[in-house]
Design an enzyme around this catalytic site. Structure first.
Site, mmCIF file in Angstrom:
data_model
loop_
_atom_site.group_PDB
_atom_site.id
_atom_site.type_symbol
_atom_site.label_atom_id
_atom_site.label_comp_id
_atom_site.label_asym_id
_atom_site.label_seq_id
_atom_site.Cartn_x
_atom_site.Cartn_y
_atom_site.Cartn_z
ATOM 1 N N HIS A 55 42.180 37.450 49.187
ATOM 2 C CA HIS A 55 41.001 37.630 48.419
ATOM 3 C C HIS A 55 40.845 36.807 47.392
ATOM 4 O O HIS A 55 41.716 36.393 46.909
ATOM 5 C CB HIS A 55 40.307 38.946 48.110
ATOM 6 C CG HIS A 55 40.138 39.908 49.156
ATOM 7 N ND1 HIS A 55 39.590 41.061 48.763
ATOM 8 C CD2 HIS A 55 40.385 40.013 50.385
ATOM 9 C CE1 HIS A 55 39.426 41.707 49.914
ATOM 10 N NE2 HIS A 55 39.878 41.162 51.074
ATOM 11 N N GLU A 57 40.081 37.047 44.215
ATOM 12 C CA GLU A 57 40.322 37.344 42.902
ATOM 13 C C GLU A 57 41.951 37.477 43.092
ATOM 14 O O GLU A 57 42.680 36.791 41.977
ATOM 15 C CB GLU A 57 39.868 38.749 42.822
ATOM 16 C CG GLU A 57 38.343 39.134 42.728
ATOM 17 C CD GLU A 57 37.601 39.264 43.954
ATOM 18 O OE1 GLU A 57 36.840 39.952 44.249
ATOM 19 O OE2 GLU A 57 37.963 38.807 44.922
ATOM 20 N N CYS A 85 36.261 44.279 45.303
ATOM 21 C CA CYS A 85 36.667 45.710 46.149
ATOM 22 C C CYS A 85 37.815 46.337 45.361
ATOM 23 O O CYS A 85 38.361 46.145 44.210
ATOM 24 C CB CYS A 85 37.302 45.234 47.276
ATOM 25 S SG CYS A 85 39.039 44.330 47.564
ATOM 26 N N CYS A 88 41.209 44.668 44.876
ATOM 27 C CA CYS A 88 41.043 43.493 43.853
ATOM 28 C C CYS A 88 41.021 44.127 42.351
ATOM 29 O O CYS A 88 41.448 43.773 41.480
ATOM 30 C CB CYS A 88 39.971 42.398 44.202
ATOM 31 S SG CYS A 88 40.251 41.657 45.226
#
Length: 164
Positions: A55, A57, A85, A88
């Protein structure tokens, strides 16, 4: 002289989200800043990297750790176009970032208050200051445009298969 404020850095994150879009990934971008210096940046790459943890992040946090040569990313702010999410958010707590600034809320999977509040949970061993809604309309529009385009592509593909 350009003022390096939250909107400035969120525009940077939006440019990274555009890179994700161009690579066929969900357009989310993240930039990790310490002072007025970028120490990490990322965009969603789970499809291209065959990695469910890739992701935006996580990519930015990983890069920041290498730059600082430390997993503790003290005195940093992470700018993300979409509310993080659970994975993260957990990584942010473990990395000890100081501040999270995000654009669009994610009602389906957001872990900074929308679905869950991992970052604000009183049992966490580190608290992160959160600023939400910076350039929220631009961040949300990029995501909705991407998913609209994707639905149209799927519809066209099905029509072509039926008529072919």
């Amino acid at each position: 002289m350009v003022e390096l404020n939250d909107e400035y850095w969120m525009r940077h994150a939006l440019r990274l989200a555009r890179v994700a879009w161009e690579q066929g990934e969900v357009p989310v971008g993240a930039v990790l800043v310490q002072g007025d210096r970028v120490i990490g940046e990322g965009w969603n790459r789970p499809i291209g990297q065959h990695d469910p943890t890739a992701h935006a992040e996580i990519m930015a946090l990983r890069q920041g750790g290498k730059v600082l040569e430390n997993y503790r990313l003290l005195d940093t702010t992470l700018y993300v176009t979409l509310e993080p999410c659970v994975m993260c958010a957990g990584a942010m707590v473990h990395s000890r970032i100081t501040r999270l600034v995000y654009g669009a809320r994610d009602e389906k999977t957001g872990a900074a208050g929308s679905l869950l509040d991992v970052l604000g949970h009183p049992g966490m061993n580190h608290q992160i200051n959160i600023e939400e809604g910076v350039l929220a309309e631009a961040c949300a529009a990029m995501l909705s445009d991407f998913f609209r385009m994707r639905r149209e592509q799927i519809k066209s593909l099905r029509q072509a298969q039926r008529s072919g």
